[in-house]
Motif scaffolding. Sequence first.
Motif, PDB file in Angstrom:
ATOM      1  N   TRP A 240     109.068   2.200  -3.834  1.00  0.00           N
ATOM      2  CA  TRP A 240     108.624   3.576  -3.616  1.00  0.00           C
ATOM      3  C   TRP A 240     108.455   3.873  -2.140  1.00  0.00           C
ATOM      4  N   LEU A 241     108.080   2.869  -1.336  1.00  0.00           N
ATOM      5  CA  LEU A 241     108.069   3.048   0.108  1.00  0.00           C
ATOM      6  C   LEU A 241     109.480   3.364   0.602  1.00  0.00           C
ATOM      7  N   GLY A 242     110.462   2.622   0.081  1.00  0.00           N
ATOM      8  CA  GLY A 242     111.849   2.890   0.442  1.00  0.00           C
ATOM      9  C   GLY A 242     112.282   4.282   0.038  1.00  0.00           C
ATOM     10  N   GLY A 243     111.893   4.717  -1.172  1.00  0.00           N
ATOM     11  CA  GLY A 243     112.239   6.065  -1.624  1.00  0.00           C
ATOM     12  C   GLY A 243     111.642   7.145  -0.742  1.00  0.00           C
ATOM     13  N   ILE A 244     110.402   6.935  -0.306  1.00  0.00           N
ATOM     14  CA  ILE A 244     109.759   7.905   0.588  1.00  0.00           C
ATOM     15  C   ILE A 244     110.474   7.953   1.932  1.00  0.00           C
ATOM     16  N   LEU A 245     110.836   6.784   2.477  1.00  0.00           N
ATOM     17  CA  LEU A 245     111.562   6.750   3.748  1.00  0.00           C
ATOM     18  C   LEU A 245     112.913   7.456   3.636  1.00  0.00           C
ATOM     19  N   ILE A 246     113.594   7.228   2.513  1.00  0.00           N
ATOM     20  CA  ILE A 246     114.904   7.865   2.315  1.00  0.00           C
ATOM     21  C   ILE A 246     114.750   9.378   2.260  1.00  0.00           C
ATOM     22  N   SER A 247     113.743   9.854   1.522  1.00  0.00           N
ATOM     23  CA  SER A 247     113.541  11.306   1.419  1.00  0.00           C
ATOM     24  C   SER A 247     113.156  11.906   2.772  1.00  0.00           C
ATOM     25  N   LEU A 248     112.336  11.197   3.532  1.00  0.00           N
ATOM     26  CA  LEU A 248     111.973  11.684   4.871  1.00  0.00           C
ATOM     27  C   LEU A 248     113.203  11.821   5.759  1.00  0.00           C
ATOM     28  N   ALA A 249     114.163  10.915   5.572  1.00  0.00           N
ATOM     29  CA  ALA A 249     115.412  11.017   6.335  1.00  0.00           C
ATOM     30  C   ALA A 249     116.112  12.344   6.053  1.00  0.00           C
ATOM     31  N   GLY A 250     116.062  12.775   4.787  1.00  0.00           N
ATOM     32  CA  GLY A 250     116.683  14.051   4.437  1.00  0.00           C
ATOM     33  C   GLY A 250     116.020  15.236   5.110  1.00  0.00           C
ATOM     34  N   PHE A 251     114.692  15.192   5.236  1.00  0.00           N
ATOM     35  CA  PHE A 251     113.977  16.302   5.854  1.00  0.00           C
ATOM     36  C   PHE A 251     114.038  16.248   7.384  1.00  0.00           C
TER      37      PHE A 251
END
Length: 656
Positions: A621-632
């Motif tokens: 889930w940390l990885g998922g949050i980092l990936i989503s932050l990359a999108g923003f």
Amino acid sequence: MIPEIGYFSLTLAMVLSVLLCIFPLWGAHTGNLRLMRAAPSLAIGQFVFVLISFAALIYASLTDDFTVAYVAYHSSSSLPWYYKITSTWGGHEGAILLWLVMQAGWTAVVAMRSGSLPWILRARVLGVLGFLGVGFMLYTLLMSSPFELLLPYYPVEGRDLNPLLQDPGMIIHPPLLYMGYVGLSVSFSFAIAALLTGKLDNTWAKWSRPWTMTAWGFLTLGITVGSWWAYAELGWGGWWFWDPVENASLMPWLVATALLHSLSVTEKRGVFKSWTVLLAISAFSLSLLGTFIVRSGIIVSVHAFATDPDRGLFILAFLAIVVGGGLTLYAFRVSQVKSEGRYKLVSREVALWLNNIFLVVATFIVLLGTLLPMIHKEMGLGSISIGEPFFNKMFAILLVPFAILMGIGPLLRWKQNKWAFLQNKLLIAAVASIVVTAGWLFLSYEDVAPLTLLATTLAMWIMFTTASDLYDKTLVHGSFIKGLKRLTLSYWAMVLGHVGIAFVIAGVTLTSAYSVERDVSMQPLDVVQLNEYDYRFEGVKSIRGPNYSGHAGVVSVLKNGSLVTKLYAEKRQYDIGMQFMTEAAIDAGFTRDLYLALGEQLSNGGWSLRIYHKPYVRWMWLGGILISLAGFMILGDKRYRTSRKSDEQLQPKGVV
């Protein structure tokens, strides 16, 4: 009165959506600037009326208006106020209305933030979005209205919200997921508008990319929260079950990930143009397919909403129109699209194209595994099961080349590279990955399986190659600090996204390989050991919530005789419907979770408990949050902050 206002507002929004579909498209076709200029106002008006309609449903739920059938079926007077709001998307009709809010919201934002686009393209983008809005509003008004009344006979109490949905995850997961699903309609609309205009150039990719990034970021975050919710709420310690509805969200994410990388190549190098358009059409088409899977009644799932075949047929027909129309237009126009750039075999273009292929193949695997059992059953051939072993095996095969290319890609240059330029960097990264992974795993665990070693090494490979590229990029400017300041937000987004993927791979691998569970029967003060922790059962106490009662099992967790934490695992019985729910107790940590679920009381007075030790599960889930932050993050890049031009500057020649 309030429900009538909600229905009337939705009807007005439908009228504006029809006008938004017709006026700008006809204006773009005939060169009538006045009709094209009407599009932004129509888009904003549509959003306002949809928002009023949604607010009416929320008000009906908050005031316990059980004359409204939807409120009576999905809420109750004892439900906490925040779950009353959540109940507005806890059932089929309300969820569709939430979809409409997102659709109208995205359309309004595009209308307000696209002032730098040529009017012909802007009008066509908004016109296509208007067409999509017409389809879903027709579906809502004709087949899924949340404002149907039970007058003159209505219940004095509602049926309550499904206990599975009375969780914080329900508050944030569907809105995030829908923001991603619906946001891909903007990418679709840009692709269709570009096909209609006949200008599939680098500029189109530049305009489309930030919208796609935003939608992808929301979809990533929605999937991440959904995985965490399943883990925390269902009490079985799992985070992904390859359920058809879970797969329905994964498929558009995989294609959207490929689309983002393809847009990057099209924008910077002018290649992959036709492929990029096809991915944009496919990503939103898979979002619609997911909607059909969830709402057609063809599957049985805790995630599924509808069981009415007529609703499924409507969505299927709309899916056929959207996908069929998009692909037909693509077939007519694709021959006119020509790539501008040239590149050699060893180049960033080829690496990104190959990773695109792996992502698309992964999508086909998920699509096959999801639809084949449904098709097999509907054809009367009996039931077949394609489950976790199939998906895990296929994705494990794809992971190796995908991760290797992900590590190599950032180190490659556009057009061509000399292999000698790369081999030393890649060799150092490979050796470092193997040494660090081997030292980490063999020092931490007695048994290290080859596949576990390989997958974790691939995660480290991505980390080391990303760090190597970051080091090279900073040294170009002479000093590390000076180089960091000159890196663009787009580059930092790439770094963050790749690091996030590495965390996901490592988390999935390690928690799958080294999770331990134990089912035990315990009397008060009994102690059991799992790994290095002792679990002492302190007994059970009664609990009372706003709309439920039950028991909480109290367990003290000790390590080397010292108290680490106390876990309170609940077994709830809800007042309305008398349904039972298990609420797991979790002590979360960066390197491990201690997870406890309370079972049933036994005949000898003891209780059954299930204890889990989940190493590195939070890394996913940390990885998922980092990936989503990359999108923003990419939204702040100066390349996408274009100035607004006047209508006169943007007016095409010959437009009236």
